[in-house]
Design a protein around this motif. Structure first.
Motif, PDB file in Angstrom:
ATOM      1  N   THR A  42       0.823  -1.208   0.000  1.00  0.00           N
ATOM      2  CA  THR A  42       0.000   0.000   0.000  1.00  0.00           C
ATOM      3  C   THR A  42       0.859   1.262   0.000  1.00  0.00           C
ATOM      4  O   THR A  42       0.630   2.200  -0.773  1.00  0.00           O
ATOM      5  N   THR A  43       1.854   1.276   0.873  1.00  0.00           N
ATOM      6  CA  THR A  43       2.701   2.462   1.015  1.00  0.00           C
ATOM      7  C   THR A  43       3.511   2.731  -0.243  1.00  0.00           C
ATOM      8  O   THR A  43       3.698   3.887  -0.639  1.00  0.00           O
ATOM      9  N   LEU A  44       3.973   1.692  -0.896  1.00  0.00           N
ATOM     10  CA  LEU A  44       4.720   1.872  -2.144  1.00  0.00           C
ATOM     11  C   LEU A  44       3.853   2.548  -3.203  1.00  0.00           C
ATOM     12  O   LEU A  44       4.335   3.379  -3.982  1.00  0.00           O
ATOM     13  N   GLY A  45       2.574   2.203  -3.222  1.00  0.00           N
ATOM     14  CA  GLY A  45       1.664   2.853  -4.166  1.00  0.00           C
ATOM     15  C   GLY A  45       1.413   4.306  -3.813  1.00  0.00           C
ATOM     16  O   GLY A  45       1.363   5.171  -4.683  1.00  0.00           O
ATOM     17  N   LYS A  46       1.257   4.581  -2.520  1.00  0.00           N
ATOM     18  CA  LYS A  46       1.032   5.964  -2.085  1.00  0.00           C
ATOM     19  C   LYS A  46       2.199   6.863  -2.471  1.00  0.00           C
ATOM     20  O   LYS A  46       2.018   8.013  -2.876  1.00  0.00           O
ATOM     21  N   LEU A  47       3.408   6.325  -2.330  1.00  0.00           N
ATOM     22  CA  LEU A  47       4.603   7.108  -2.637  1.00  0.00           C
ATOM     23  C   LEU A  47       4.921   7.124  -4.136  1.00  0.00           C
ATOM     24  O   LEU A  47       5.809   7.857  -4.577  1.00  0.00           O
ATOM     25  N   ARG A  48       4.223   6.268  -4.883  1.00  0.00           N
ATOM     26  CA  ARG A  48       4.430   6.167  -6.341  1.00  0.00           C
ATOM     27  C   ARG A  48       5.906   5.935  -6.679  1.00  0.00           C
ATOM     28  O   ARG A  48       6.484   6.621  -7.539  1.00  0.00           O
ATOM     29  N   LEU A  49       6.496   4.965  -6.002  1.00  0.00           N
ATOM     30  CA  LEU A  49       7.910   4.649  -6.227  1.00  0.00           C
ATOM     31  C   LEU A  49       8.020   3.651  -7.382  1.00  0.00           C
ATOM     32  O   LEU A  49       7.833   2.447  -7.222  1.00  0.00           O
ATOM     33  N   GLU A  50       8.310   4.175  -8.570  1.00  0.00           N
ATOM     34  CA  GLU A  50       8.351   3.348  -9.774  1.00  0.00           C
ATOM     35  C   GLU A  50       9.387   2.235  -9.669  1.00  0.00           C
ATOM     36  O   GLU A  50       9.223   1.171 -10.285  1.00  0.00           O
ATOM     37  N   ALA A  51      10.447   2.466  -8.916  1.00  0.00           N
ATOM     38  CA  ALA A  51      11.492   1.452  -8.772  1.00  0.00           C
ATOM     39  C   ALA A  51      10.981   0.191  -8.077  1.00  0.00           C
ATOM     40  O   ALA A  51      11.659  -0.840  -8.088  1.00  0.00           O
ATOM     41  N   ALA A  52       9.787   0.262  -7.499  1.00  0.00           N
ATOM     42  CA  ALA A  52       9.220  -0.895  -6.805  1.00  0.00           C
ATOM     43  C   ALA A  52       8.358  -1.752  -7.715  1.00  0.00           C
ATOM     44  O   ALA A  52       7.826  -2.776  -7.286  1.00  0.00           O
ATOM     45  N   THR A  53       8.237  -1.380  -8.989  1.00  0.00           N
ATOM     46  CA  THR A  53       7.330  -2.083  -9.901  1.00  0.00           C
ATOM     47  C   THR A  53       7.595  -3.577  -9.959  1.00  0.00           C
ATOM     48  O   THR A  53       6.682  -4.404  -9.813  1.00  0.00           O
ATOM     49  N   ALA A  54       8.842  -3.960 -10.184  1.00  0.00           N
ATOM     50  CA  ALA A  54       9.161  -5.383 -10.312  1.00  0.00           C
ATOM     51  C   ALA A  54       8.822  -6.153  -9.042  1.00  0.00           C
ATOM     52  O   ALA A  54       8.293  -7.277  -9.093  1.00  0.00           O
ATOM     53  N   ASP A  55       9.105  -5.554  -7.887  1.00  0.00           N
ATOM     54  CA  ASP A  55       8.813  -6.231  -6.619  1.00  0.00           C
ATOM     55  C   ASP A  55       7.311  -6.349  -6.393  1.00  0.00           C
ATOM     56  O   ASP A  55       6.836  -7.360  -5.855  1.00  0.00           O
ATOM     57  N   LEU A  56       6.571  -5.341  -6.792  1.00  0.00           N
ATOM     58  CA  LEU A  56       5.123  -5.416  -6.651  1.00  0.00           C
ATOM     59  C   LEU A  56       4.530  -6.471  -7.583  1.00  0.00           C
ATOM     60  O   LEU A  56       3.567  -7.164  -7.225  1.00  0.00           O
ATOM     61  N   ILE A  57       5.104  -6.600  -8.767  1.00  0.00           N
ATOM     62  CA  ILE A  57       4.644  -7.642  -9.688  1.00  0.00           C
ATOM     63  C   ILE A  57       4.881  -9.020  -9.079  1.00  0.00           C
ATOM     64  O   ILE A  57       4.020  -9.905  -9.126  1.00  0.00           O
ATOM     65  N   THR A  58       6.036  -9.202  -8.456  1.00  0.00           N
ATOM     66  CA  THR A  58       6.322 -10.465  -7.776  1.00  0.00           C
ATOM     67  C   THR A  58       5.317 -10.718  -6.662  1.00  0.00           C
ATOM     68  O   THR A  58       4.894 -11.861  -6.422  1.00  0.00           O
ATOM     69  N   THR A  59       4.896  -9.640  -5.997  1.00  0.00           N
ATOM     70  CA  THR A  59       3.965  -9.757  -4.884  1.00  0.00           C
ATOM     71  C   THR A  59       2.571 -10.184  -5.337  1.00  0.00           C
ATOM     72  O   THR A  59       1.751 -10.619  -4.521  1.00  0.00           O
ATOM     73  N   LEU A  60       2.293 -10.117  -6.629  1.00  0.00           N
ATOM     74  CA  LEU A  60       1.006 -10.596  -7.137  1.00  0.00           C
ATOM     75  C   LEU A  60       0.842 -12.095  -6.924  1.00  0.00           C
ATOM     76  O   LEU A  60      -0.257 -12.635  -7.064  1.00  0.00           O
ATOM     77  N   ASP A  61       1.919 -12.776  -6.582  1.00  0.00           N
ATOM     78  CA  ASP A  61       1.860 -14.212  -6.297  1.00  0.00           C
ATOM     79  C   ASP A  61       1.895 -14.503  -4.794  1.00  0.00           C
ATOM     80  O   ASP A  61       2.086 -15.649  -4.379  1.00  0.00           O
ATOM     81  N   ASP A  62       1.706 -13.472  -3.967  1.00  0.00           N
ATOM     82  CA  ASP A  62       1.746 -13.669  -2.518  1.00  0.00           C
ATOM     83  C   ASP A  62       0.693 -14.699  -2.099  1.00  0.00           C
ATOM     84  O   ASP A  62      -0.358 -14.839  -2.729  1.00  0.00           O
ATOM     85  N   ALA A  63       0.976 -15.387  -1.002  1.00  0.00           N
ATOM     86  CA  ALA A  63       0.064 -16.433  -0.525  1.00  0.00           C
ATOM     87  C   ALA A  63      -1.258 -15.865  -0.025  1.00  0.00           C
ATOM     88  O   ALA A  63      -2.263 -16.592   0.038  1.00  0.00           O
ATOM     89  N   TYR A  64      -1.278 -14.571   0.317  1.00  0.00           N
ATOM     90  CA  TYR A  64      -2.503 -13.956   0.844  1.00  0.00           C
ATOM     91  C   TYR A  64      -3.111 -13.011  -0.185  1.00  0.00           C
ATOM     92  O   TYR A  64      -2.426 -12.124  -0.698  1.00  0.00           O
ATOM     93  N   TRP A  65      -4.403 -13.220  -0.448  1.00  0.00           N
ATOM     94  CA  TRP A  65      -5.053 -12.408  -1.471  1.00  0.00           C
ATOM     95  C   TRP A  65      -5.100 -10.938  -1.073  1.00  0.00           C
ATOM     96  O   TRP A  65      -5.089 -10.055  -1.936  1.00  0.00           O
TER      97      TRP A  65
END
Length: 327
Positions: free
Chosen positions: A225-248
């Protein structure tokens, strides 16, 4: 009738009303005293606040409880001081009512009474004072909040983080990052991760990316959530990886944040999320695709117009409008 006589009658009537309340508040029956407090709430006149303050000393916890709740509407010094004293009441519910009433304070001048108690070593008292100071957002809260970051009680540390987050003190970022990374309590790590959202640059990026891999899913959710609020583009790849998190819930926040970053790189993984079995994820994927505005998402969104969930279909229509408007 003369104006003087009219004023005298009104004054007499008011005095009678006060005396009536005072008489009822001194009744041997606690139930009658409690009803008197409730009636005072209905009147809600500033002149009645002293009666409610007196009721905070009532031998009945139920009467003290109602008086504490009623004093939420009054912010004079006597009321605030009495509520602070009530934080040590023997009854848990009464203490919680006093704490809640203090948290509703809106007048920054109340901080004068709160600050001397901000270093109280009793956890419940300190938590209540910090919570009240958080809402007042006075600069003088900085030092007691910083001091509370090392308190042994996790609830005190959480409230201290909230105060610092509301004050948006860059000076505190280093300490908050440390708590986000290493505090033993997951709720403290979560609060610290969320508080990093007041950063003004990308210095908090490493801490937030580390939080995306925290053992507690609530911390990972907050990081996404915080990464989106800050609009940190450098976090894109990590957020994409997080789309596979065990928790919806974590995946949902990551999906939402990818939309806020508006990176075309996220379109393909978001299209996969658009087909997820959980409708909330499909809805967020559609909304994020609309924010990104890439026409490559149009074919999949057109198919998703037939989604069985009406909320998803609504999100899809909105996304299609956004993409077509930007074409």
């Amino acid at each position: 009738m003369s104006a003087a006589n009219s004023l005298s009658i009104k004054s007499h009537s008011y005095d009678d009303e006060i005396n009536d309340f005072r008489h009822r508040l001194q009744n041997p029956d606690a139930a009658i005293r409690r009803i008197a407090v409730l009636d005072l709430i209905d009147v809600a006149a500033d002149e009645h606040a002293p009666l409610l303050v007196e009721a905070l000393q009532d031998p009945s916890a139920e009467v003290r409880l109602e008086a504490a709740r009623a004093l939420e509407a009054f912010e004079n010094d006597d009321s605030v001081a009495a509520l602070i004293d009530l934080l040590t009441d023997e009854d848990t519910e009464v203490r919680e009512a006093a704490a809640h009433a203090l948290s509703e304070l809106k007048d920054p001048e109340s901080a004068i009474l709160l600050l001397p108690r901000a270093l109280d070593e009793r956890p419940f008292v300190r938590v209540a004072i910090l919570r009240a100071l958080r809402e007042l957002r006075v600069p003088e809260s900085l030092e007691p909040a910083l001091a509370a970051l090392t308190h042994a009680d996790a609830s005190v540390r959480r409230e201290a983080i909230s105060v610092l987050g509301y004050l948006k003190q860059v000076r505190a970022l280093g300490l908050i990052m440390q708590l986000a990374a290493s505090d033993i309590d997951p709720e403290v790590r979560r609060a610290a991760t969320g508080a990093l959202g007041f950063a003004t640059d990308d210095s908090v990026l490493p801490a937030l990316l580390a939080a995306l891999r925290d053992a507690a899913w609530q911390v990972r959710e907050e990081a996404a959530t915080t990464l989106g609020k800050l609009r940190l583009e450098a976090a894109t790849a990590d957020l994409i990886t997080t789309l596979d998190d065990a928790y919806w819930q974590v995946r949902l926040r990551a999906t939402r944040s990818l939309g806020r970053l508006r990176s075309a790189v996220a379109v393909t993984p978001l299209l996969q999320t658009l087909q997820h079995q959980i409708s909330n994820l499909r809805k967020e994927a559609a909304l994020s695709l609309g924010e990104i505005g890439d026409a490559a998402a149009l074919p999949a969104l057109l198919i998703a117009e037939q989604d069985p969930d009406p909320e998803v279909r609504k999100a899809v229509r909105l996304a299609l409008e956004q993409i077509r408007a930007g074409a």
